[in-house]
Design a protein around this motif. Structure first.
Motif, PDB file in Angstrom:
ATOM      1  N   LEU A   1      -0.645  45.661  17.032  1.00 22.83           N
ATOM      2  CA  LEU A   1       0.387  46.437  17.737  1.00 22.83           C
ATOM      3  C   LEU A   1       0.954  47.540  16.853  1.00 22.83           C
ATOM      4  CD1 LEU A   1       2.210  43.479  19.510  1.00 22.83           C
ATOM      5  CD2 LEU A   1       0.822  45.242  20.610  1.00 22.83           C
ATOM      6  N   LYS A   2       1.088  47.238  15.568  1.00 19.19           N
ATOM      7  CA  LYS A   2       1.565  48.261  14.632  1.00 19.19           C
ATOM      8  C   LYS A   2       0.527  49.361  14.464  1.00 19.19           C
ATOM      9  CE  LYS A   2       3.366  48.811   9.918  1.00 19.19           C
ATOM     10  NZ  LYS A   2       3.681  48.110   8.642  1.00 19.19           N
ATOM     11  N   LEU A   3      -0.757  48.947  14.409  1.00 19.84           N
ATOM     12  CA  LEU A   3      -1.850  49.894  14.201  1.00 19.84           C
ATOM     13  C   LEU A   3      -1.962  50.903  15.343  1.00 19.84           C
ATOM     14  CD1 LEU A   3      -4.397  50.761  12.586  1.00 19.84           C
ATOM     15  CD2 LEU A   3      -5.680  49.112  13.980  1.00 19.84           C
ATOM     16  N   ILE A   4      -1.786  50.440  16.588  1.00 20.92           N
ATOM     17  CA  ILE A   4      -1.971  51.327  17.738  1.00 20.92           C
ATOM     18  C   ILE A   4      -0.753  52.213  17.996  1.00 20.92           C
ATOM     19  CG2 ILE A   4      -3.601  49.772  18.834  1.00 20.92           C
ATOM     20  CD1 ILE A   4      -1.432  48.871  20.750  1.00 20.92           C
ATOM     21  N   GLY A   5       0.298  52.013  17.223  1.00 24.58           N
ATOM     22  CA  GLY A   5       1.465  52.895  17.322  1.00 24.58           C
ATOM     23  C   GLY A   5       2.413  52.562  18.453  1.00 24.58           C
ATOM     24  N   ALA A   6       2.508  51.278  18.821  1.00 23.63           N
ATOM     25  CA  ALA A   6       3.446  50.885  19.880  1.00 23.63           C
ATOM     26  C   ALA A   6       4.888  51.102  19.413  1.00 23.63           C
ATOM     27  CB  ALA A   6       3.235  49.414  20.245  1.00 23.63           C
ATOM     28  N   SER A   7       5.675  51.715  20.276  1.00 32.79           N
ATOM     29  CA  SER A   7       7.076  51.981  19.950  1.00 32.79           C
ATOM     30  C   SER A   7       7.954  50.832  20.432  1.00 32.79           C
ATOM     31  CB  SER A   7       7.521  53.288  20.623  1.00 32.79           C
ATOM     32  OG  SER A   7       7.564  53.125  22.038  1.00 32.79           O
ATOM     33  N   GLU A   8       9.258  50.923  20.159  1.00 38.47           N
ATOM     34  CA  GLU A   8      10.182  49.894  20.649  1.00 38.47           C
ATOM     35  C   GLU A   8      10.140  49.794  22.168  1.00 38.47           C
ATOM     36  OE1 GLU A   8      14.087  50.668  19.231  1.00 38.47           O
ATOM     37  OE2 GLU A   8      13.585  50.371  17.107  1.00 38.47           O
ATOM     38  N   ASN A   9       9.853  50.911  22.832  1.00 37.29           N
ATOM     39  CA  ASN A   9       9.824  50.927  24.299  1.00 37.29           C
ATOM     40  C   ASN A   9       8.557  50.315  24.886  1.00 37.29           C
ATOM     41  OD1 ASN A   9      12.298  52.373  24.439  1.00 37.29           O
ATOM     42  ND2 ASN A   9      11.214  54.292  24.058  1.00 37.29           N
ATOM     43  N   THR A  10       7.463  50.304  24.094  1.00 40.25           N
ATOM     44  CA  THR A  10       6.167  49.880  24.650  1.00 40.25           C
ATOM     45  C   THR A  10       5.596  48.612  24.024  1.00 40.25           C
ATOM     46  OG1 THR A  10       5.006  51.329  23.071  1.00 40.25           O
ATOM     47  CG2 THR A  10       5.552  52.260  25.240  1.00 40.25           C
ATOM     48  N   ILE A  11       6.152  48.147  22.901  1.00 40.14           N
ATOM     49  CA  ILE A  11       5.515  47.054  22.162  1.00 40.14           C
ATOM     50  C   ILE A  11       5.478  45.741  22.954  1.00 40.14           C
ATOM     51  CG2 ILE A  11       7.636  46.330  20.956  1.00 40.14           C
ATOM     52  CD1 ILE A  11       5.792  45.844  18.474  1.00 40.14           C
ATOM     53  N   GLY A  12       6.534  45.460  23.711  1.00 35.73           N
ATOM     54  CA  GLY A  12       6.554  44.221  24.494  1.00 35.73           C
ATOM     55  C   GLY A  12       5.493  44.228  25.577  1.00 35.73           C
ATOM     56  N   PHE A  13       5.355  45.356  26.277  1.00 37.65           N
ATOM     57  CA  PHE A  13       4.342  45.475  27.328  1.00 37.65           C
ATOM     58  C   PHE A  13       2.931  45.401  26.744  1.00 37.65           C
ATOM     59  CE2 PHE A  13       7.803  48.129  29.415  1.00 37.65           C
ATOM     60  CZ  PHE A  13       8.164  47.135  30.320  1.00 37.65           C
ATOM     61  N   ALA A  14       2.715  46.079  25.612  1.00 41.99           N
ATOM     62  CA  ALA A  14       1.394  46.080  24.984  1.00 41.99           C
ATOM     63  C   ALA A  14       1.005  44.681  24.516  1.00 41.99           C
ATOM     64  CB  ALA A  14       1.372  47.056  23.804  1.00 41.99           C
ATOM     65  N   ARG A  15       1.978  43.920  23.991  1.00 40.93           N
ATOM     66  CA  ARG A  15       1.706  42.552  23.539  1.00 40.93           C
ATOM     67  C   ARG A  15       1.276  41.669  24.712  1.00 40.93           C
ATOM     68  NH1 ARG A  15       3.419  39.800  19.087  1.00 40.93           N
ATOM     69  NH2 ARG A  15       4.961  41.425  18.621  1.00 40.93           N
ATOM     70  N   GLU A  16       1.990  41.773  25.829  1.00 40.81           N
ATOM     71  CA  GLU A  16       1.628  40.996  27.016  1.00 40.81           C
ATOM     72  C   GLU A  16       0.193  41.285  27.442  1.00 40.81           C
ATOM     73  OE1 GLU A  16       4.510  40.187  30.435  1.00 40.81           O
ATOM     74  OE2 GLU A  16       5.396  41.956  29.486  1.00 40.81           O
ATOM     75  N   TYR A  17      -0.122  42.560  27.547  1.00 46.75           N
ATOM     76  CA  TYR A  17      -1.442  42.975  28.030  1.00 46.75           C
ATOM     77  C   TYR A  17      -2.550  42.441  27.119  1.00 46.75           C
ATOM     78  CZ  TYR A  17      -5.064  46.145  29.807  1.00 46.75           C
ATOM     79  OH  TYR A  17      -6.213  46.656  30.358  1.00 46.75           O
ATOM     80  N   LEU A  18      -2.406  42.642  25.811  1.00 46.07           N
ATOM     81  CA  LEU A  18      -3.476  42.287  24.874  1.00 46.07           C
ATOM     82  C   LEU A  18      -3.629  40.779  24.691  1.00 46.07           C
ATOM     83  CD1 LEU A  18      -3.093  45.055  22.143  1.00 46.07           C
ATOM     84  CD2 LEU A  18      -4.861  44.830  23.884  1.00 46.07           C
ATOM     85  N   THR A  19      -2.559  40.024  24.863  1.00 42.91           N
ATOM     86  CA  THR A  19      -2.664  38.567  24.728  1.00 42.91           C
ATOM     87  C   THR A  19      -3.593  37.995  25.794  1.00 42.91           C
ATOM     88  OG1 THR A  19      -0.452  38.378  23.748  1.00 42.91           O
ATOM     89  CG2 THR A  19      -1.376  36.397  24.763  1.00 42.91           C
ATOM     90  N   TYR A  20      -3.414  38.410  27.036  1.00 46.38           N
ATOM     91  CA  TYR A  20      -4.285  37.922  28.106  1.00 46.38           C
ATOM     92  C   TYR A  20      -5.713  38.443  27.949  1.00 46.38           C
ATOM     93  CZ  TYR A  20      -0.193  36.103  30.539  1.00 46.38           C
ATOM     94  OH  TYR A  20       0.934  35.378  30.876  1.00 46.38           O
ATOM     95  N   ILE A  21      -5.858  39.694  27.518  1.00 48.35           N
ATOM     96  CA  ILE A  21      -7.193  40.257  27.305  1.00 48.35           C
ATOM     97  C   ILE A  21      -7.944  39.464  26.241  1.00 48.35           C
ATOM     98  CG2 ILE A  21      -8.443  42.250  26.378  1.00 48.35           C
ATOM     99  CD1 ILE A  21      -7.561  42.625  29.276  1.00 48.35           C
TER     100      ILE A  21
END
Length: 452
Positions: free
Chosen positions: A121-141
């Protein structure tokens, strides 16, 4: 059992290309619809941050597909060449190796992704606004990783023996399942990005189930039986020699997208969301041409294995003409409909403003980008590992990534937007030069054989 020798050896070239390429193009069109559907339904939440999060996470998801292509494209090339050389048992062993290789690596990658999620998540540049959504998506993937890799691999493996229609059906089953589930899980159940990821995983499970059933019903001349599994006799090498460059191409595309998103994030989350939408829309141009050229790869591999250069060249020339005509038509459509396309995903004024500029920039190479994919698939079909690796590294690595930073420094955001078409033109010229060199070498080898 599939026996497509007449298709590979005797059918008129336009017919052979159509029978192999059209199902693959339909598969790619379905992939385009699937990618657009994910972004469309996420966009209907009215939250640009969820759209941006999926844009950030998509390159990571593509790593699973890239590793599936390691076995799929590498295996398809090795299988078609083995069939051209009339080595049926070797083709079965290659197929079995690709089956268990993709599943095993899928499990390993799923574990690595789950363990290293914070770093990703740090590598892809997720911000405070997007990190929670990105984590959800990638966990299921990550949990669906083995199915994503197996489904991706075997969509290509079936084309290696000429079963393009069956490959298309499996792909469509997975994608239609995904598209049907998207509005239910994203909007009706209000699961947002998590719903999009779950729908994607279930779709890949459905496609994998179809491919498994195809083999269990004895429809294939290939094998997924454990007793046919072999790594020796250069089987693993024949797959990875072409599979690694093909996979590296996808991985570099993911890395390039991550770099692009990080640079765009310096201008705010809105340009990231806009580029995500523009890139998804541009898939219509790119993936249809990839489908055309990937579809004819088994024809190239079979005739190269059979030493039928005359037919190989006819396939190459006819496909090149089709690619330019189709690319021009698709590009014109994208330019004319640019505003409507962006607004169909999300009607946010700032996203639309940036998205229109990005679509126009991405279309500059649209009419001729198919030539690049034709050269890459021809080289892969012929089993030329080093030239394939060179083209792969150049387009998304040595050319695109430096251009992003260079053009950003020189022209700011506008420069970043034009990095991809610039990289495309450089790569097209290089690919044509490499292909012409290989064809010239083939002529020399034929002359030597005649003299002997």
């Amino acid at each position: 059992m599939k026996d497509n020798r007449k298709l590979f050896e005797e059918a008129p070239v336009p017919k052979a290309v159509a029978l192999m390429a059209v199902p693959t193009m339909i598969s790619m069109l379905v992939v385009v619809i699937y990618n657009m559907a994910d972004t469309f339904f996420i966009g209907q939440t009215g939250d640009p941050m969820q759209v941006a999060a999926v844009s950030l996470a998509t390159p990571v998801f593509m790593v699973f597909m890239a590793l599936g292509n390691l076995f799929g494209i590498g295996g398809s090339s090795a299988i078609s060449r083995a069939l051209g050389e009339k080595k049926i048992e070797r083709a079965r062993q290659i197929s079995s190796f690709c089956c268990y290789g993709s599943l095993g690596l899928g499990v390993i990658m799923a574990l690595l992704f789950l363990i290293g999620m914070n770093g990703i998540l740090k590598l892809i540049g997720a911000s405070e606004n997007t990190i929670g959504f990105a984590r959800e998506y990638l966990t299921y993937i990550a949990f669906g990783g083995p199915f994503i890799m197996f489904g991706t691999a075997y969509g290509n493996i079936l084309r290696g023996e000429g079963a393009a229609k069956e490959s298309m059906i499996g792909n469509m089953i997975g994608t239609v399942t995904n598209i049907v589930l998207d509005p239910i899980m994203i909007l009706m159940l209000n699961w947002g990005v998590a719903g999009a990821a779950i729908a994607t995983v279930i779709g890949n499970i459905a496609a994998s189930a179809f491919y498994l059933l195809y083999f269990l019903r004895g429809k294939s001349s290939l094998s997924i039986r454990l007793k046919d599994f072999r790594m020796g006799d250069r089987i693993a090498l024949s797959v990875t020699a072409i599979g690694v460059p093909a996979s590296l191409n996808n991985i570099l595309m993911s890395c390039a997208n991550i770099v692009l998103n990080q640079v765009l994030a310096g201008y705010g989350d809105t340009p990231v969301a806009a580029m995500g939408v523009a890139s998804k829309a541009n898939m219509l141009v790119v993936l249809l041409q990839i489908g055309l050229c990937a579809g004819i790869q088994p024809l190239i591999g079979y005739n190269y294995g059979a030493r039928n250069k005359k037919r190989l060249m006819k396939v190459f020339r006819f496909t090149g003409l089709c690619a330019v005509v189709m690319g021009t038509i698709l590009t014109l459509f994208m330019v004319v409909a640019r505003q409507s396309i962006i607004q169909a995903f999300i009607n946010d004024a700032d996203v639309v403003f940036y998205g229109i500029q990005m679509i126009i920039a991405l279309q500059l190479s649209g009419p001729v980008i198919g030539i690049l994919f034709l050269c890459i698939n021809t080289i892969q079909g012929m089993g030329k590992a080093l030239p394939s690796l060179i083209l792969t590294v150049c387009r998304q690595g040595l050319v695109f990534i430096p251009l992003v930073f260079l053009l950003n420094g020189l022209f700011g955001l506008e420069g970043v937007i034009y990095a991809q078409p610039t990289a495309d033109f450089v790569s097209i010229v290089l690919s044509v030069c490499i292909c012409l060199s290989i064809f010239k070498k083939m002529e020399h080898e034929e002359l030597v054989q005649v003299e002997e």
